[in-house]
Scaffold this motif. Structure first.
Motif, mmCIF file in Angstrom:
data_model
loop_
_atom_site.group_PDB
_atom_site.id
_atom_site.type_symbol
_atom_site.label_atom_id
_atom_site.label_comp_id
_atom_site.label_asym_id
_atom_site.label_seq_id
_atom_site.Cartn_x
_atom_site.Cartn_y
_atom_site.Cartn_z
ATOM 1 N N ALA A 13 0.875 -1.176 0.000
ATOM 2 C CA ALA A 13 0.000 0.000 0.000
ATOM 3 C C ALA A 13 0.907 1.219 0.000
ATOM 4 N N VAL A 14 0.913 1.953 -1.094
ATOM 5 C CA VAL A 14 1.820 3.082 -1.261
ATOM 6 C C VAL A 14 1.105 4.372 -0.881
ATOM 7 N N GLN A 15 1.767 5.167 -0.067
ATOM 8 C CA GLN A 15 1.271 6.511 0.235
ATOM 9 C C GLN A 15 2.330 7.474 -0.255
ATOM 10 N N CYS A 16 1.923 8.363 -1.155
ATOM 11 C CA CYS A 16 2.896 9.294 -1.723
ATOM 12 C C CYS A 16 2.211 10.617 -2.051
ATOM 13 N N SER A 17 3.015 11.648 -2.105
ATOM 14 C CA SER A 17 2.488 12.949 -2.504
ATOM 15 C C SER A 17 2.422 13.010 -4.022
ATOM 16 N N SER A 18 1.568 13.894 -4.532
ATOM 17 C CA SER A 18 1.436 14.078 -5.970
ATOM 18 C C SER A 18 1.408 15.559 -6.288
ATOM 19 N N ASN A 29 4.291 12.591 -11.795
ATOM 20 C CA ASN A 29 3.591 11.667 -10.895
ATOM 21 C C ASN A 29 3.693 10.235 -11.407
ATOM 22 N N ALA A 30 3.526 10.060 -12.709
ATOM 23 C CA ALA A 30 3.606 8.713 -13.301
ATOM 24 C C ALA A 30 5.003 8.128 -13.117
ATOM 25 N N ALA A 31 6.029 8.940 -13.322
ATOM 26 C CA ALA A 31 7.402 8.462 -13.150
ATOM 27 C C ALA A 31 7.654 8.078 -11.688
ATOM 28 N N LYS A 32 7.153 8.897 -10.773
ATOM 29 C CA LYS A 32 7.315 8.603 -9.344
ATOM 30 C C LYS A 32 6.601 7.299 -8.986
ATOM 31 N N MET A 33 5.385 7.132 -9.514
ATOM 32 C CA MET A 33 4.619 5.916 -9.241
ATOM 33 C C MET A 33 5.345 4.685 -9.790
ATOM 34 N N ARG A 39 10.059 -0.540 -6.824
ATOM 35 C CA ARG A 39 10.661 -0.802 -5.515
ATOM 36 C C ARG A 39 9.835 -1.831 -4.743
ATOM 37 N N ALA A 40 8.515 -1.650 -4.764
ATOM 38 C CA ALA A 40 7.634 -2.591 -4.057
ATOM 39 C C ALA A 40 7.714 -3.986 -4.679
ATOM 40 N N ALA A 41 7.715 -4.047 -5.997
ATOM 41 C CA ALA A 41 7.811 -5.345 -6.680
ATOM 42 C C ALA A 41 9.144 -6.016 -6.366
ATOM 43 N N GLY A 42 10.195 -5.208 -6.280
ATOM 44 C CA GLY A 42 11.507 -5.743 -5.944
ATOM 45 C C GLY A 42 11.565 -6.343 -4.551
ATOM 46 N N GLY A 44 9.023 -8.016 -3.418
ATOM 47 C CA GLY A 44 8.128 -9.160 -3.440
ATOM 48 C C GLY A 44 6.646 -8.868 -3.539
ATOM 49 N N ALA A 45 6.255 -7.616 -3.675
ATOM 50 C CA ALA A 45 4.827 -7.293 -3.774
ATOM 51 C C ALA A 45 4.256 -7.780 -5.107
ATOM 52 N N LYS A 46 3.114 -8.438 -5.036
ATOM 53 C CA LYS A 46 2.414 -8.891 -6.234
ATOM 54 C C LYS A 46 1.216 -8.000 -6.536
ATOM 55 N N ILE A 47 0.725 -7.307 -5.513
ATOM 56 C CA ILE A 47 -0.373 -6.352 -5.657
ATOM 57 C C ILE A 47 0.126 -5.032 -5.075
ATOM 58 N N ILE A 48 0.034 -3.953 -5.866
ATOM 59 C CA ILE A 48 0.523 -2.647 -5.432
ATOM 60 C C ILE A 48 -0.621 -1.654 -5.573
ATOM 61 N N VAL A 49 -0.960 -1.005 -4.462
ATOM 62 C CA VAL A 49 -2.105 -0.101 -4.429
ATOM 63 C C VAL A 49 -1.619 1.327 -4.179
ATOM 64 N N PHE A 50 -2.093 2.257 -5.013
ATOM 65 C CA PHE A 50 -1.769 3.677 -4.878
ATOM 66 C C PHE A 50 -3.019 4.448 -4.476
ATOM 67 N N PRO A 51 -2.841 5.643 -3.922
ATOM 68 C CA PRO A 51 -4.007 6.483 -3.624
ATOM 69 C C PRO A 51 -4.790 6.790 -4.905
ATOM 70 N N GLU A 52 -6.055 6.999 -4.743
ATOM 71 C CA GLU A 52 -6.942 7.241 -5.886
ATOM 72 C C GLU A 52 -6.444 8.368 -6.790
#
Length: 92
Positions: A13-18, A29-33, A39-42, A44-52
């Motif tokens: 679950a990613v929390q980031c500023s935009s 924003n797309a590049a940051k995401m 990083r999350a996939a590296g 081991g994350a298989k599901i990555i969720v960003f803020p709406e």
């Protein structure tokens, strides 16, 4: 043939500023995401969720009515900006 299901799935679950306000901001924003997703996939994350609103940077507040509260000083960088319609449409 039976389907083999993993016992555990790592979720990030990613929390980031935009940034908001321009086509360039959406690209940033797309590049940051992408960086955060890699990083999350590296890790081991298989599901990555960003803020709406992480891609476009819009807020859930009614911007034209709640953008500036009189009891707070308006930051100089926002002076004269009308936020209506500033979220750009991305071309495919």
């Amino acid at each position: 043939k039976s389907l083999v299901r993993p016992r555990d799935v790592r979720v990030a679950a990613v929390q980031c500023s935009s940034k908001m306000g321009s086509k360039e901001a959406v690209k940033e924003n797309a590049a940051k995401m992408e960086t955060l997703a890699r990083r999350a996939a590296g890790k081991g994350a298989k599901i990555i969720v960003f803020p709406e609103a992480s891609l476009t940077g819009y807020t859930s507040q009614p911007f034209l009515h709640n953008w500036h509260r009189p009891e707070r000083g308006l930051q100089a960088r926002f002076a004269g900006i009308n936020p209506k319609g500033i979220v750009p449409r991305l071309e495919s």
